[in-house]
Design an enzyme around this catalytic site. Structure first.
Site, PDB file in Angstrom:
ATOM      1  CD  GLU A   1      -1.106  15.446  27.569  1.00 38.61           C
ATOM      2  OE1 GLU A   1      -1.873  15.832  28.472  1.00 38.61           O
ATOM      3  OE2 GLU A   1      -1.385  14.520  26.790  1.00 38.61           O
TER       4      GLU A   1
ATOM      5  CE  LYS B   1      -6.815   9.334  26.031  1.00 44.74           C
ATOM      6  NZ  LYS B   1      -6.077  10.561  26.184  1.00 44.74           N
TER       7      LYS B   1
END
Ligand code: PSU
Ligand code: MN
Length: 306
Positions: free
Chosen positions: A22, A157
């Site tokens: 990405e 995350k």
């Protein structure tokens, strides 16, 4: 409509191992020059493990699979001029001829359109800690439910609500597999205390699971799968330190009134500042590891009879 680099087009055509990467982490997740270094290093890791890298983004309105080195540099130095593109933002970026870095959700969509089924990133987006009030749940989770791409990550995350993120993935029917672990990793730390429903210890086992998820006539589902690799021992941070840092970063975001797509980049930058750059070292190390694991899985998939 969709531009594939010559190398990526040939590799997909021939059924070779290809790994999507990405670009949001390049443009909005890490500071320059580490972001450019890591963008190039991830491609090198994938190649060293015998697969073809395909970094994805939108260049001047064209969805591009296999960014050229000059384009990677533009994405690394562009700052806010390079948009952060989630799934919902793709059409406008195309029509307006803009440059945009793709998040996990948007990268999955373009990878699938290009015929790529394995993708390596750092940490996916998920359910934010104050989601009950803000409704901030990353589009990455919804994309995992509907797009057939295996995402190799270090979990979600740590700034997120990890138990809620796992619950949400369960509701969406997304398989979450630990790589060499039975626990959901916590991105900066190896352990979250949250058990995972499945575990695989070798690329071939992952390839078998992913193939069954996509193609087994009795259970095949339309969506993706998450493979969670804990960050390397040498760089992982103790969870207690990380939690204190995250609390301070969250308080700063709240005080600054940060909302929407700006939240994740703001928190990552605040944590980097609070840890004197240590969080960036972990982020870089886990990204490299995930790229290697993804390349091995892609090779195992390419070698399977079906
Ligand atoms: N992982 C990283 N750094 C990042 C991201 C992931 O190590 O910057 C990006 C990914 O692109 C992910 C996005 O899809 O953050 C999530 O953003 P949001 O929470 O706004 O959905
Ligand atoms: Mn969000």
């Amino acid at each position: 409509m969709l531009r594939l680099s010559e190398e990526v087009a040939a590799a997909v055509e021939e059924g070779q191992a290809v790994v999507a990467l990405e670009s949001t982490l390049i443009s909005h997740g890490l500071p320059y020059p580490q972001n450019l270094e890591i963008a190039l290093a991830l491609e090198a890791e994938v190649r060293a493990a015998g697969a073809v890298p395909a970094t994805i983004g939108v260049v001047g309105g064209t969805p591009t699979v296999g960014l050229a080195p000059a384009e990677l540099e533009r994405f690394a130095t562009g700052g806010a001029a390079v948009r952060k593109l989630s799934r919902r933002d793709l059409a406008a970026c195309i029509v307006q001829g803009a440059n945009g870095a793709t998040t996990v959700a948007a990268t999955m969509a373009l990878a699938a359109a290009a015929g790529i089924t394995v993708f390596a990133t750092g940490g996916i987006g998920g359910v934010h800690r104050d989601a009950a009030r803000t409704w901030d749940v990353s589009a990455d989770l919804i994309e995992l439910a509907r797009t057939p791409v295996l995402v190799v990550c270090a979990g979600a995350k740590a700034i997120l609500d990890l138990p809620a993120t796992l619950e949400y993935l369960e509701s969406l029917g997304v398989p979450v597999v630990g790589y060499g672990t039975a626990e959901f990793p916590a991105f900066y730390s190896r352990s979250s205390g949250l058990p995972l429903p499945a575990r695989a210890d070798h690329p071939e086992e992952v390839a078998a699971l992913w193939t069954a998820q996509r193609l087994h006539s009795a259970v095949a589902a339309p969506g993706g799968m998450l493979l969670c690799v804990p960050p390397p021992h040498e760089v992982a941070l103790p969870s207690a330190t990380v939690e204190a840092t995250i609390s301070r970063a969250l308080a700063r975001a709240e005080a600054a009134g940060v909302r929407g797509p700006a939240v994740t980049p703001f928190l990552l930058a605040a944590i980097a500042e609070e840890t004197g750059g240590e969080s960036i070292a972990v982020n870089v190390a886990l990204l490299r590891q995930n790229a290697r694991v993804a390349a091995r899985v892609a090779r195992a998939l390419a070698a399977r009879p079906w």
